[in-house]
Design an enzyme around this catalytic site. Structure first.
Site, PDB file in Angstrom:
ATOM      1  N   ASP A  97       0.618  -1.229   0.000  1.00 28.02           N
ATOM      2  CA  ASP A  97      -0.025  -0.138   0.142  1.00 28.02           C
ATOM      3  C   ASP A  97       0.860   1.156  -0.011  1.00 28.02           C
ATOM      4  O   ASP A  97       1.620   1.468   1.008  1.00 28.02           O
ATOM      5  CB  ASP A  97      -1.011   0.164   1.106  1.00 28.02           C
ATOM      6  N   HIS A  98       0.844   2.086  -0.978  1.00 26.78           N
ATOM      7  CA  HIS A  98       1.905   3.034  -1.125  1.00 26.78           C
ATOM      8  C   HIS A  98       1.326   4.238  -0.279  1.00 26.78           C
ATOM      9  O   HIS A  98       2.188   5.120  -0.242  1.00 26.78           O
ATOM     10  CB  HIS A  98       1.839   3.808  -2.512  1.00 26.78           C
TER      11      HIS A  98
END
Length: 493
Positions: free
Chosen positions: A463-464
């Site tokens: 998850d950026h």
């Protein structure tokens, strides 16, 4: 006689519904307290539901394959207390008409209150463990077809006009002692979702039975009396205007492709849960993926040495890789966090003291993710034991909801399917997942020389929002180095 109705109990872990897989009893059977009466499938596991009453089965609410809400009637039992007053099947959630009240047929609304739920029973049902205070037992019988609804009217003659049928429905609706003739939980839920009082819906089925198309027709905007459907109007509008003439529900030929329909499979049970989880993950998580090819030759050699020394206790490859993953998460804990949205719309990253390691397991019911609790405290041998135990439970359908939830990071070995790599979908609400491909012989340069080595591919989806490429790359490189030089890494663990 006194008829007691048992509702589908709270299955825990936030589950609000379950699919009825099969009945273990039939109408007329004698049941004992805590005897299993039905097998239901929750989000990802199948469990048996025990009955808190003893007596004779009076009615089975629902058929195999139906999805029942928690609090909906499950089974009615004649407890044999003929001295008591017939108890209405009320109960369920407070406020509004409950599912029990909708199922009640011919009951007097002015009847006295029903006895307490714990009278004559064993108490609250705990799925998988029976009920406190009761003795398990009783003869189990082979599942049979569910009995017909307790109250059904005679079929309407084909010669009755539509006006006479409408008059009969109005008379039925105005009767103070009769409840709506509806047996399908799907129909009830559809009416509830569309804001309809089920008692106001006219049924077009046998004896005034309310069907799904009746609810859809009642929820559709009403057209002026005598008005014809406008030219070019969708066929669905015409069907809503004439609910007594239903359109075919399962056409033999698909209108889009022109091919014959071979069958229809409802998206339910585990498949529905997987679909919802994957859709939510793709919709909410801006994920990125990094991958690396790894020389696993030394890891395989180490595994062979351990197996030669102690065949019974030698950890498997997945356990060794899991140990490397936990070491990497200790250095990069942001990959085992969770992103939560607060009531005011702001977001916060939740960090945990430790790791619950999830691993993907393929079963006959679909893909599930058992969770190894406090995995960071276990050795490679301890991880191997938990991997084997949870995999066996999951494939047998006996894993509890607690054992199939709560992970903070997932390890996925898709190499067992013969694939080299994959862009895995993050297991929401986690923020990362590591995939391991198959290990095969490939040419590889070692000390400037070409050699045949055991190669595999590691891929990390993250998850950026909570992790940047630097941390993701650092974690992946640490795990890859451990696979390539396992002895040096294990010495530090």
């Amino acid at each position: 006689m006194t008829v007691r109705t048992f509702t589908l109990p709270d299955l825990g872990e936030g589950l609000t519904e379950a699919e009825l897989v099969t009945w273990l009893v039939s109408v007329g059977d004698t049941v004992a307290v805590d005897q299993p009466i039905a097998e239901v499938e929750t989000a990802k596991s199948a469990v048996e539901v025990p009955c808190p009453f003893a007596g004779t089965v009076h009615r089975l609410h629902g058929d195999a394959g139906q999805t029942l809400d928690v609090g909906a009637p499950l089974i009615s039992v004649d407890t044999g207390d003929r001295a008591g007053t017939p108890a209405p099947e009320g109960g369920g959630p407070k406020g509004g008409q409950s599912y029990r009240e909708e199922e009640r047929a011919g009951a007097d609304p002015a009847a006295g209150t029903s006895p307490g739920d714990d009278d004559g029973g064993s108490g609250s049902v705990l799925i998988g463990y029976g009920t406190p205070g009761g003795a398990s037992g009783g003869r189990r019988r082979r599942p049979k077809r569910s009995a017909a609804p307790a109250v059904t009217a005679a079929p309407v003659s084909a010669t009755v006009t539509s006006a006479a049928t409408a008059a009969a429905h109005d008379a039925m609706a105005s009767a103070p002692r009769l409840a709506p003739t509806v047996v399908s939980p799907i129909v009830r839920k559809l009416a509830k979702d569309r804001g309809l009082d089920i008692a106001t819906v006219r049924g077009s089925g046998p004896g005034g039975l309310i069907l799904r198309r009746d609810v859809e027709a009642a929820a559709a905007p009403a057209a002026p009396d005598g008005a014809a459907a406008p030219a070019g109007a969708p066929a669905g509008d015409a069907a809503a205007a004439s609910p007594a003439v239903p359109a075919p529900e399962d056409p033999a030929v698909d209108a889009r492709t022109g091919l014959r329909v071979a069958g229809r499979v409802p998206v339910s049970g585990v498949r529905r849960v997987i679909a919802q989880a994957m859709t939510r993950s793709r919709a909410e998580i801006p994920e990125a993926t990094v991958w690396v090819d790894v020389d696993a030759t030394r890891l395989l050699e180490l595994r062979a040495e351990l197996k030669a020394q102690d065949p019974e206790r030698a950890p498997g490859l997945m356990a060794l890789i899991a140990r490397f993953v936990l070491a990497g998460l200790a250095r990069h804990p942001e990959l085992a966090t969770r992103l939560e949205t607060r009531e005011d719309g702001s977001q916060e990253i939740v960090r945990f003291d430790g790791v619950n390691l999830g691993f993907a397991a393929q079963t006959d019911r679909g893909l599930v993710v058992p969770s190894i609790r406090d995995a960071h405290t276990l050795s490679a041998r301890g991880l191997d034991a938990e991997l084997k135990r949870l995999t066996a439970l999951a494939r047998a359908g006996k894993a509890s909801p607690a054992e199939l939830s709560g992970s903070t990071f997932t390890l996925n070995n898709y190499g067992v399917f013969g694939t080299d790599g994959a862009a895995a979908i993050i297991n929401h609400p986690e923020v990362a997942i590591l995939g391991v491909g198959r290990i095969i012989d490939r040419p590889w340069v070692v000390d400037g020389q070409l050699a045949v080595r055991k190669l595999t591919q590691l891929s990390l989806a993250f998850d950026h929002r909570v992790c940047d490429g630097g941390a993701a790359g650092g974690f992946l490189r640490m795990v890859a180095d451990a696979v390539e030089n396992p002895v040096s890494v294990l010495a530090d663990l």
